[in-house]
Structures are given as C-alpha cells and as structure tokens.
Design a protein around this motif. Structure first.
Motif, PDB file in Angstrom:
ATOM      1  N   UNK A 140      -6.203  -6.170  18.705  1.00 41.91           N
ATOM      2  CA  UNK A 140      -7.584  -6.683  18.569  1.00 41.91           C
ATOM      3  C   UNK A 140      -7.609  -8.209  18.601  1.00 41.91           C
ATOM      4  N   UNK A 141      -6.622  -8.829  17.984  1.00 41.36           N
ATOM      5  CA  UNK A 141      -6.583 -10.305  17.964  1.00 41.36           C
ATOM      6  C   UNK A 141      -6.368 -10.840  19.382  1.00 41.36           C
ATOM      7  N   UNK A 142      -5.456 -10.194  20.117  1.00 40.50           N
ATOM      8  CA  UNK A 142      -5.200 -10.632  21.498  1.00 40.50           C
ATOM      9  C   UNK A 142      -6.494 -10.535  22.315  1.00 40.50           C
ATOM     10  N   UNK A 195      -9.069 -17.948  24.995  1.00 43.49           N
ATOM     11  CA  UNK A 195      -8.167 -19.087  24.809  1.00 43.49           C
ATOM     12  C   UNK A 195      -6.697 -18.643  24.959  1.00 43.49           C
ATOM     13  N   UNK A 196      -6.532 -17.523  25.658  1.00 38.89           N
ATOM     14  CA  UNK A 196      -5.192 -17.009  25.994  1.00 38.89           C
ATOM     15  C   UNK A 196      -4.293 -16.760  24.777  1.00 38.89           C
ATOM     16  N   UNK A 197      -4.936 -16.311  23.696  1.00 37.49           N
ATOM     17  CA  UNK A 197      -4.164 -16.001  22.492  1.00 37.49           C
ATOM     18  C   UNK A 197      -3.356 -14.725  22.659  1.00 37.49           C
ATOM     19  N   UNK A 198      -2.267 -14.641  21.892  1.00 37.58           N
ATOM     20  CA  UNK A 198      -1.435 -13.433  21.946  1.00 37.58           C
ATOM     21  C   UNK A 198      -0.914 -13.136  20.549  1.00 37.58           C
ATOM     22  N   UNK A 199      -1.174 -11.930  20.093  1.00 43.98           N
ATOM     23  CA  UNK A 199      -0.676 -11.551  18.758  1.00 43.98           C
ATOM     24  C   UNK A 199       0.202 -10.315  18.877  1.00 43.98           C
ATOM     25  N   UNK A 200       1.248 -10.302  18.074  1.00 45.47           N
ATOM     26  CA  UNK A 200       2.146  -9.139  18.055  1.00 45.47           C
ATOM     27  C   UNK A 200       2.488  -8.787  16.618  1.00 45.47           C
ATOM     28  N   UNK A 201       2.959  -7.553  16.497  1.00 43.68           N
ATOM     29  CA  UNK A 201       3.647  -7.172  15.277  1.00 43.68           C
ATOM     30  C   UNK A 201       5.116  -7.054  15.645  1.00 43.68           C
ATOM     31  N   UNK A 202       5.962  -7.575  14.772  1.00 43.09           N
ATOM     32  CA  UNK A 202       7.391  -7.392  14.965  1.00 43.09           C
ATOM     33  C   UNK A 202       7.888  -6.367  13.949  1.00 43.09           C
ATOM     34  N   UNK A 203       8.556  -5.343  14.449  1.00 43.80           N
ATOM     35  CA  UNK A 203       9.117  -4.324  13.550  1.00 43.80           C
ATOM     36  C   UNK A 203      10.498  -4.821  13.133  1.00 43.80           C
ATOM     37  N   UNK A 204      10.618  -5.184  11.861  1.00 42.29           N
ATOM     38  CA  UNK A 204      11.851  -5.816  11.386  1.00 42.29           C
ATOM     39  C   UNK A 204      12.780  -4.816  10.713  1.00 42.29           C
ATOM     40  N   UNK A 205      13.974  -5.317  10.465  1.00 45.92           N
ATOM     41  CA  UNK A 205      15.002  -4.522   9.777  1.00 45.92           C
ATOM     42  C   UNK A 205      14.684  -4.416   8.285  1.00 45.92           C
ATOM     43  N   UNK A 233       1.667   3.389   3.027  1.00 44.69           N
ATOM     44  CA  UNK A 233       1.979   2.068   3.605  1.00 44.69           C
ATOM     45  C   UNK A 233       2.053   2.152   5.134  1.00 44.69           C
ATOM     46  N   UNK A 234       2.491   3.315   5.636  1.00 43.12           N
ATOM     47  CA  UNK A 234       2.545   3.509   7.087  1.00 43.12           C
ATOM     48  C   UNK A 234       1.160   3.426   7.710  1.00 43.12           C
ATOM     49  N   UNK A 235       0.175   3.958   6.996  1.00 51.70           N
ATOM     50  CA  UNK A 235      -1.214   3.881   7.494  1.00 51.70           C
ATOM     51  C   UNK A 235      -1.629   2.407   7.603  1.00 51.70           C
ATOM     52  N   UNK A 236      -1.235   1.628   6.584  1.00 50.94           N
ATOM     53  CA  UNK A 236      -1.565   0.195   6.616  1.00 50.94           C
ATOM     54  C   UNK A 236      -0.854  -0.493   7.785  1.00 50.94           C
ATOM     55  N   UNK A 237       0.406  -0.115   8.023  1.00 55.32           N
ATOM     56  CA  UNK A 237       1.153  -0.739   9.123  1.00 55.32           C
ATOM     57  C   UNK A 237       0.560  -0.345  10.482  1.00 55.32           C
ATOM     58  N   UNK A 238       0.073   0.896  10.593  1.00 57.38           N
ATOM     59  CA  UNK A 238      -0.601   1.295  11.846  1.00 57.38           C
ATOM     60  C   UNK A 238      -1.817   0.403  12.080  1.00 57.38           C
ATOM     61  N   UNK A 239      -2.538   0.135  10.997  1.00 61.45           N
ATOM     62  CA  UNK A 239      -3.724  -0.721  11.092  1.00 61.45           C
ATOM     63  C   UNK A 239      -3.325  -2.148  11.483  1.00 61.45           C
ATOM     64  N   UNK A 240      -2.243  -2.628  10.894  1.00 60.65           N
ATOM     65  CA  UNK A 240      -1.754  -3.980  11.215  1.00 60.65           C
ATOM     66  C   UNK A 240      -1.394  -4.059  12.706  1.00 60.65           C
ATOM     67  N   UNK A 241      -0.733  -3.021  13.194  1.00 62.08           N
ATOM     68  CA  UNK A 241      -0.315  -3.004  14.603  1.00 62.08           C
ATOM     69  C   UNK A 241      -1.530  -2.953  15.533  1.00 62.08           C
ATOM     70  N   UNK A 242      -2.549  -2.178  15.136  1.00 60.96           N
ATOM     71  CA  UNK A 242      -3.765  -2.127  15.955  1.00 60.96           C
ATOM     72  C   UNK A 242      -4.471  -3.486  15.933  1.00 60.96           C
ATOM     73  N   UNK A 243      -4.384  -4.173  14.791  1.00 61.39           N
ATOM     74  CA  UNK A 243      -5.035  -5.480  14.664  1.00 61.39           C
ATOM     75  C   UNK A 243      -4.420  -6.504  15.627  1.00 61.39           C
ATOM     76  N   UNK A 244      -3.113  -6.403  15.859  1.00 66.36           N
ATOM     77  CA  UNK A 244      -2.468  -7.338  16.793  1.00 66.36           C
ATOM     78  C   UNK A 244      -3.172  -7.253  18.149  1.00 66.36           C
ATOM     79  N   UNK A 248      -4.457  -4.920   8.606  1.00 63.79           N
ATOM     80  CA  UNK A 248      -4.677  -6.164   9.338  1.00 63.79           C
ATOM     81  C   UNK A 248      -5.998  -6.873   9.088  1.00 63.79           C
ATOM     82  N   UNK A 249      -6.823  -6.336   8.169  1.00 68.91           N
ATOM     83  CA  UNK A 249      -8.159  -6.938   7.995  1.00 68.91           C
ATOM     84  C   UNK A 249      -8.097  -8.437   7.682  1.00 68.91           C
ATOM     85  N   UNK A 250      -7.228  -8.788   6.731  1.00 69.96           N
ATOM     86  CA  UNK A 250      -7.149 -10.192   6.330  1.00 69.96           C
ATOM     87  C   UNK A 250      -6.556 -11.075   7.441  1.00 69.96           C
TER      88      UNK A 250
END
Ligand code: NAD
Length: 389
Positions: A252-254, A260-270, A239-250, A197-199
């Motif tokens: 952090x962004x929130x 400013x009442x921002x909300x970030x999520x990760x969606x686990x897709x098919x 890649x799972x490690x990267x996805x864990x990081x992406x999920x943690x970033x959501x 999620x760094x970028x």
C-alpha cells in the motif's frame, strides 16, 4: 553505584551504561570492517534504539555515511536506577556517529503519537530537508490509538486450538512443556492494531503530506515467518495476522507514494535474541537450537550481520531489490535452508533439561541476552561504580 542484571519472566530490568556503549561500538566495528556501500544518506529510524532497528541505523550510518534521526521510547536513568538499554545505546550511537562527522540525533518519545510525528518532521526539515529511507522497526506490546487515546494490547497466542510445545527457562536451565490457549476473535484485531502496518502508514502519510520524502525514497519494516515448530504460535497465531497486515501495508505504501517513486518492503529476518523475541513462548528454545546448528554450518549471523547483508546485497546492490514472489526481502534464507531445518526437526525431540547445554547453544542465548543490556562483557569491570544518568 554498581549494577547487576535483574531478570524477571524473561525481561531484564536493569542495564549497564558502559556495557551498552560497548555493544554499540562492537556493531560499529563490524560495519567498519566491511566494504562501504552507496545507500541512503538521510534516514529516519522509528524504533532504532535496540535490536534490528539499532543495527539498521549502525549499518546505514557507518556503512553508507548516512545521517540518522531515531525515534524511540526510553526511560531515563536516575541517581539510583539505570535507564533502559536503548537510552544508553542512543547516547553512545549519537556520540560515536557525530565524532565521525555524521548527523545523528535521537528523539525520546512515543512513536505512535501524532505529536511525535510533528516533532520528527520539524527536525527532519532542519537536519536533512527530506529523507530517503525510513526504517520502521517498532516492537511493542501496546499502542494507544493516536486519535482516540484508546489503548490496544497485542498478544502472542495461537488461533483455533491450544498449542503445546517445549519451552526453556534460560535462567533456570529447565525445559518444560507449555500450553497456550487459543486467542478468541476479540484478541486478533488489537494485535494487528499494535503490530500491523497501520502506524507505519500513518508515518508515511504524515511525511508525504509535509513534503519531506525524497523522490525515490525507500522504506523497510521487519517481519518473521519461521519454521513449522513455531508456526502455530507465531506465523499462524495472532502475531502472524499482524505481520500479514504489515506485509500488505508495504504494498500500500509503494502504491500510495508512486507519484514520488517510493518503494516499501518488508524484510523477513532471522530469529534472533532481542528484548522482544525473548518473551515469545517456545522461540528462545528454538533460537538456542538454531544457533547451535547455524554455527556448526558456519552460517550464523546476529542483528548487525543481517542488516548489513540486507542493505548491501538486497536493497542497495546497484540494481533492483532482491525479493521473493510476495515482494518480500528474505534475510531468513539461511535459517530456513532445508538442511538447517531438517537438523532442527531431527534434534528437537531430544532436548530436555538434562540435555539442554549439550544439544543447544543456550550459553550463547543467555550471553546475547545479557549483552543486550550491557552485561557479560569481559572488557568491563562490573565491580566499578557507574553513573546511571
Ligand atoms: P526490540 O525490542 O529490540 O526493538 C524495538 C524498538 O521499538 C526499540 O527501539 C524500542 O525502543 C522501540 N519502541 C517500542 N515501543 C515504542 C514506542 N511506543 N515509541 C517509540 N519507540 C518504541 O525488537 P526487535 O526484535 O528488534 O524488533 C523489531 C522488529 O523486527 C519487529 O517488527 C519484530 O517483529 C521484527 N523481527 C524480529 C525478529 C527477532 O527474532 N527478534 C525476527 C524477525 C523480525
């Protein structure tokens, strides 16, 4: 000139301009066949030229009337060589959306660079003032660090021990056993650097600093978990490690945008056929089997159906977003249903080169893959000359 699919190691090197435009039109037609929804109106899509990003863009534009600015990195065509499919998709999308009075622009640039962020922010100010949704849907094998220029490479490997499983060569129609050596420690961090999620966070920070985030804005990025079968190479792999990081970033962004009442999520897709998933070992065979089972149960979805369901039912449903105990949206709910996964397990062992076409939906896999590049549409006469520019 005419153009045919040229496939090397699961990567298609060519694309058909008219076929790509038709694929975009078909996704637009699907969204138009569904009820409109009241979602985002001013959207930045990072990685919106193919796959889940493109479908997100189509759903928000044609379902919710959103203006969209897309950033993706495409090779343009020449007199003799076709462009990347994303180039033709962007052109088709922008034309079709503008024809309906929607703001639609695409910036062809490296989304990982600070320079691209600056250009995008200027354009956001001119087009929208502020954005109320940021879709972050990049999939890339490499990422240059925007400060140092050092190039990081991601890899798709298990951790700890060698992973051996069946894999398909869709072109040859053969099923063979593949073994992937485990990653060493030094390969984990670069994969997280590229696909974590760094970028995403850098984008949000730049947008916030430039004051172009609407109060109550939302942001979404995409993840995958998948079944036991692919667990070692995907979710429990690099890649799972990267996805864990992406999920943690959501999260952090929130937190970072709570003023400013921002909300970030990760969606686990098919798991679906995209230009990125086709190069993951084992996954194409799993997808071919999954498609067969989900079609039998009449619960099969493609990218556009997934994204439409995500926006309408999970995010812009008139109430709070529907998330799991980890705060993630679950669009893999049908894929992961017990009865679906029980069938996957039951049938997996019987798949061989001889039983491939009977046991799996390899034909849909192959046809979806070709269609991502504009090939295999009955409506298109592939013997006709096309302009690659
Ligand atoms: P994709 O290859 O179809 O799309 C990737 C997008 O990223 C494209 O628009 C591409 O142009 C863009 N991109 C790549 N590098 C770029 C760069 N440097 N600058 C600008 N744009 C760049 O892939 P996809 O499968 O739609 O993947 C999108 C996300 O969805 C990824 O996070 C992926 O892990 C996730 N996901 C995919 C699946 C699946 O089965 N395909 C399932 C769940 C989650």
């Amino acid at each position: 000139m005419t153009v045919e699919p040229r496939i090397r190691n699961g990567i298609c090197m060519t694309a058909h301009p008219k076929g790509c435009a038709l694929a975009v039109q078909k996704e637009i037609d699907y969204v138009k066949s569904q009820p409109k929804f009241n979602g985002a109106k001013k959207v930045l899509v990072v990685g919106g030229s193919t796959g889940y990003g493109l479908s997100s863009r189509i759903s928000l534009a044609f379902g919710s009337g959103a203006g969209t600015l897309n950033i993706s990195f495409e090779k343009e065509g020449s007199e003799k060589r076709p462009a990347t499919p994303g180039f033709y998709n962007n052109r088709a999308f922008d034309e079709k959306a503008k024809a309906e009075g929607l703001i639609a622009e695409s910036i062809n640039a490296d989304a990982f660079s600070h320079e691209t962020r600056k250009i995008a922010i200027e354009r956001i100010k001119e087009l929208f003032g502020k954005v109320d949704m940021i879709v972050y849907s990049l999939a890339s094998p490499v990422r240059p660090d925007p400060d140092t220029g050092e190039l990081y490479k991601s890899c798709l490997k298990p951790l700890g021990e060698t992973y051996t499983a069946k894999s398909v060569n869709p072109e040859k129609g053969t099923v063979t056993e593949v073994s992937i050596e485990p990653a060493d420690e030094s390969e984990i961090a670069p994969t997280v650097k590229v696909m974590g999620g760094e970028d995403w966070m850098l984008w949000i920070k730049a947008l916030k600093e430039a004051d172009v985030l609407e109060d109550g804005f939302k942001s979404i990025a995409y993840s995958y978990i998948g079944p036991e079968l692919t667990m070692a190479v995907y979710r429990k792999g690099t890649i799972g490690k990267a996805k864990e990081h992406l999920e943690a970033t959501a999260k952090e962004i929130t937190e970072f945008t709570k003023d400013i009442n921002g909300q970030a999520w990760v969606s686990v897709n098919k798991a679906l056929v995209t230009r990125s998933s086709s190069v993951i070992p084992v996954v194409p065979l799993y997808i071919s089997l999954l498609f067969k089972i989900m079609k039998e149960k009449e619960i099969h979805e493609g990218c556009i159906e997934q994204m439409q369901r995500m926006f309408v039912q999970k995010i812009y449903n008139g109430s709070t977003a529907i998330v799991d105990e980890e705060g993630r949206l679950r669009l893999d709910d049908l894929e992961m249903r017990d009865d679906v996964q029980a069938e996957v397990e039951k049938r997996w062992d019987s798949i061989t080169s001889d039983t491939l076409s009977e046991m799996t939906d390899i034909e849909t896999y192959k046809s979806d893959f070709l269609k991502l590049h504009g090939f295999g549409f009955d409506e298109i006469d592939y013997t006709e000359d096309v302009d690659f520019l």
